[in-house]
Scaffold this motif. Sequence first.
Motif, PDB file in Angstrom:
ATOM      1  N   THR A 107      84.263  65.361  87.229  1.00  0.00           N
ATOM      2  CA  THR A 107      84.778  66.684  87.572  1.00  0.00           C
ATOM      3  C   THR A 107      84.465  67.738  86.508  1.00  0.00           C
ATOM      4  O   THR A 107      84.527  68.920  86.791  1.00  0.00           O
ATOM      5  CB  THR A 107      86.306  66.659  87.771  1.00  0.00           C
ATOM      6  OG1 THR A 107      86.907  66.214  86.563  1.00  0.00           O
ATOM      7  CG2 THR A 107      86.718  65.749  88.906  1.00  0.00           C
ATOM      8  N   TRP A 108      84.168  67.268  85.283  1.00  0.00           N
ATOM      9  CA  TRP A 108      83.943  68.283  84.242  1.00  0.00           C
ATOM     10  C   TRP A 108      82.571  68.168  83.558  1.00  0.00           C
ATOM     11  O   TRP A 108      82.215  69.010  82.744  1.00  0.00           O
ATOM     12  CB  TRP A 108      85.058  68.269  83.197  1.00  0.00           C
ATOM     13  CG  TRP A 108      85.457  66.922  82.657  1.00  0.00           C
ATOM     14  CD1 TRP A 108      86.492  66.147  83.078  1.00  0.00           C
ATOM     15  CD2 TRP A 108      84.834  66.183  81.593  1.00  0.00           C
ATOM     16  NE1 TRP A 108      86.563  64.987  82.349  1.00  0.00           N
ATOM     17  CE2 TRP A 108      85.565  64.983  81.427  1.00  0.00           C
ATOM     18  CE3 TRP A 108      83.747  66.437  80.749  1.00  0.00           C
ATOM     19  CZ2 TRP A 108      85.234  64.023  80.469  1.00  0.00           C
ATOM     20  CZ3 TRP A 108      83.416  65.472  79.792  1.00  0.00           C
ATOM     21  CH2 TRP A 108      84.160  64.286  79.667  1.00  0.00           C
ATOM     22  N   ARG A 109      81.813  67.137  83.867  1.00  0.00           N
ATOM     23  CA  ARG A 109      80.539  66.918  83.172  1.00  0.00           C
ATOM     24  C   ARG A 109      79.614  68.135  83.199  1.00  0.00           C
ATOM     25  O   ARG A 109      79.085  68.575  82.185  1.00  0.00           O
ATOM     26  CB  ARG A 109      79.854  65.745  83.834  1.00  0.00           C
ATOM     27  CG  ARG A 109      79.093  64.725  83.023  1.00  0.00           C
ATOM     28  CD  ARG A 109      79.142  64.733  81.562  1.00  0.00           C
ATOM     29  NE  ARG A 109      80.070  63.875  80.883  1.00  0.00           N
ATOM     30  CZ  ARG A 109      80.224  62.561  81.080  1.00  0.00           C
ATOM     31  NH1 ARG A 109      79.489  61.919  81.946  1.00  0.00           N
ATOM     32  NH2 ARG A 109      81.091  61.873  80.396  1.00  0.00           N
ATOM     33  N   SER A 110      79.440  68.722  84.409  1.00  0.00           N
ATOM     34  CA  SER A 110      78.449  69.798  84.522  1.00  0.00           C
ATOM     35  C   SER A 110      78.909  71.017  83.730  1.00  0.00           C
ATOM     36  O   SER A 110      78.119  71.674  83.055  1.00  0.00           O
ATOM     37  CB  SER A 110      78.236  70.155  85.985  1.00  0.00           C
ATOM     38  OG  SER A 110      79.453  70.615  86.539  1.00  0.00           O
ATOM     39  N   GLN A 111      80.219  71.284  83.785  1.00  0.00           N
ATOM     40  CA  GLN A 111      80.732  72.422  83.017  1.00  0.00           C
ATOM     41  C   GLN A 111      80.549  72.180  81.522  1.00  0.00           C
ATOM     42  O   GLN A 111      80.177  73.081  80.775  1.00  0.00           O
ATOM     43  CB  GLN A 111      82.212  72.635  83.348  1.00  0.00           C
ATOM     44  CG  GLN A 111      82.747  73.957  82.840  1.00  0.00           C
ATOM     45  CD  GLN A 111      84.256  74.057  82.952  1.00  0.00           C
ATOM     46  OE1 GLN A 111      84.963  73.059  82.973  1.00  0.00           O
ATOM     47  NE2 GLN A 111      84.747  75.277  83.012  1.00  0.00           N
TER      48      GLN A 111
END
Lengths: 330, 329
Positions: A154-158
């Motif tokens: 849920t947060w990797r790309s950010q």
Amino acid sequence: MPADDQRTPASLTAKREAAVAALADVPREPGAKKPDPILVADDVKRHFGGLLAVDVEHVEVQRGSITALIGPNGAGKTTFFNLLTGFDRPNSGSWSFNGRSLHGTPPFKVARAGMVRTFQLTKALSKLTVIENMRLGATGQRGESFWRALLPFTWRSQEDAITGRAEELLTRFKLDAKRDDFAGSLSGGQRKLLEMARALMVEPELVMLDEPMAGVNPALTQSLLEHVSNLREQGMTVLFVEHDMDMVRDIADWVIVMGQGKVLAEGPPDAVMSDPRVIDAYLGAHHDQSLAELEQEFETGALTAEAEAELAGTDAPVAAETSGETKDGR
Amino acid sequence: MDWGNILELSLRELIGVQAIVFALAAIGINVQFGYTGLLNFGQAAFAAVGGYGIAVIVTTYDMSFWLGLVVGVVGAIILALLLGIPTLRLRADYLAIVTIAASEIVRLVGRSASGRDIFGGSDGITGFSRAFYDLNPFTEPFSFGPFEFRERVLWVLVVGWSLVAICTLVVWLLMRSPWGRVLKGIREDEDAVRSLGKNVYAYKMQSLVIGGVIGALAGIVYSLFQGAMQPDVYATNFTFFAYAILILGGAATVFGPVLGAAIMWFSFQFIDLALRGAIQQDYIPSWLMDSNDVGAVRFMLTGVVLVLLLVFRPQGILGDRREIALDAR
Ligand SMILES: Nc1ncnc2c1ncn2[C@@H]1O[C@H](COP(=O)(O)OP(=O)(O)OP(=O)(O)O)[C@@H](O)[C@H]1O
Ligand SMILES: [Mg+2]
């Protein structure tokens, strides 16, 4: 955000000229009204026991400008910063940022509102690496909520985007070689740079720097100056505390002088530095002569001559002495 | 001396129930102290609340085992909130003082005569673990080389180590996430983290709650294993034991608490049996010590080992030496 510092001098002066032009008609008096203030403070008072450390009647900071806050040691500059950013509570007073009242707002909300400060005594997070320090600065991170933290997808790309932005800033501040070192292993000046870069990760509208130059070597001073003026180029407003008069003269569009908690004078750098009240405030606090000698000199006019000569830029004994004495403050 | 037997018994402790209980307690403290810098000196209270949750619900009120589990965990959350709300805005030392007092309050209320009807006084509560052992899928003892485990112990070990594994996994996931980064930032300098727009108070509270819930699991496992909830198990030395284990294994490392607990209980047993053997064989003269002194001497030796460790490896077994070096700057 431009990734490099190959700044085009034309645009630099354009922004600076715009800021100077906007301030041209502002009266040179304490509490002067600005055409487009981003920060407005009224009747802010802070007592420490019997000492009235801050007693600001009215002050405004012009949007898109670089404003310097100067004053002798103990004038109340850091305390005023602490009050504005919620780290300390005033005995009375009110202030607003972008028209929104920030009185009683906790520090983290002040930062989220777009007003970010650095500290006089640098606060690098020692046992985090330089890049982790930077990443921490980014706001609105999905992975900072407990449940989503457990689900990396849920947060990797950010996180990748944040890392990219952090690396750009590190390159700009010449810290890219230190990327994976512990922040605690940096030198004092490098920590100042890191702290400033980290504050920029928040993407603030107003950057408040408490003595960004203290402890930074002269060779680095020049590049720091560029970083600070670059902030204005990127549309940010800067309010900084500094004892180094050369720096103030070089980059500030407007100067606010504090002494014993009060705003003593305001105006463009050259006008303020030749203001007798300002010279008084500084010399009264710093000259290593006795007051009696000072008075005598003052009467004979030797002192004003000396100060004027200094302020005209021929020689800088007073300013150098002042900044030399105050590098070690809080 | 039968070294084979000594080693075998010590290895049993390496993976024993004590190691599980203190691994859990230390994992909780690791979240709070190791990663966030919160001084929770009342981990024993969280464990006691977990244990009482099950014991009181099942034995005193005759309700379901599962409800007891929920009450134990929710009780730990409430205790964390009670301790955190007044203190987490203040300097770090306030939490330390309040938690150490709370831990004694929980124990003393539990063993008080006036609360005997509910908490069973100083004898504690028994007879609440049936439902747990009814779930036991193991019907015969399990042998593995020289080791043999009875069904009951086997069941506790499997459940306990699964809990340790889950908690370790959760901590590992959390501490490599942005959430964990905020906690580590708070440990270093909470004002800096505030100035970057993070709600420090909320993060500290979350850390205190999570560490406390893991502490409650420690108490739950221990009371189910014993089949009894005795308040005096959760005196302050329970907490300090967990701290010693955390520091031995390495604070702010994911596996430190587990490794620390296993090594601690292994060495305890090993020193104990070796001393007893040596006394029996007259390797140690009886004017120096007899077998009644073994209990005390093994604590002393453990203390000496801990001191040596802190001198020569202050970061613990798994810690990063460079981090300690930074403190000297
Ligand atoms: N927490 C405090 N308790 C008591 N007095 C304080 C406190 N903080 C500041 N002061 C006093 O308030 C006055 C203003 O201090 P402040 O730190 O704001 O000065 P400053 O203008 O930042 O000086 P410098 O240039 O040396 O950094 C000083 O006289 C200081 O002694
Ligand atoms: Mg200051």
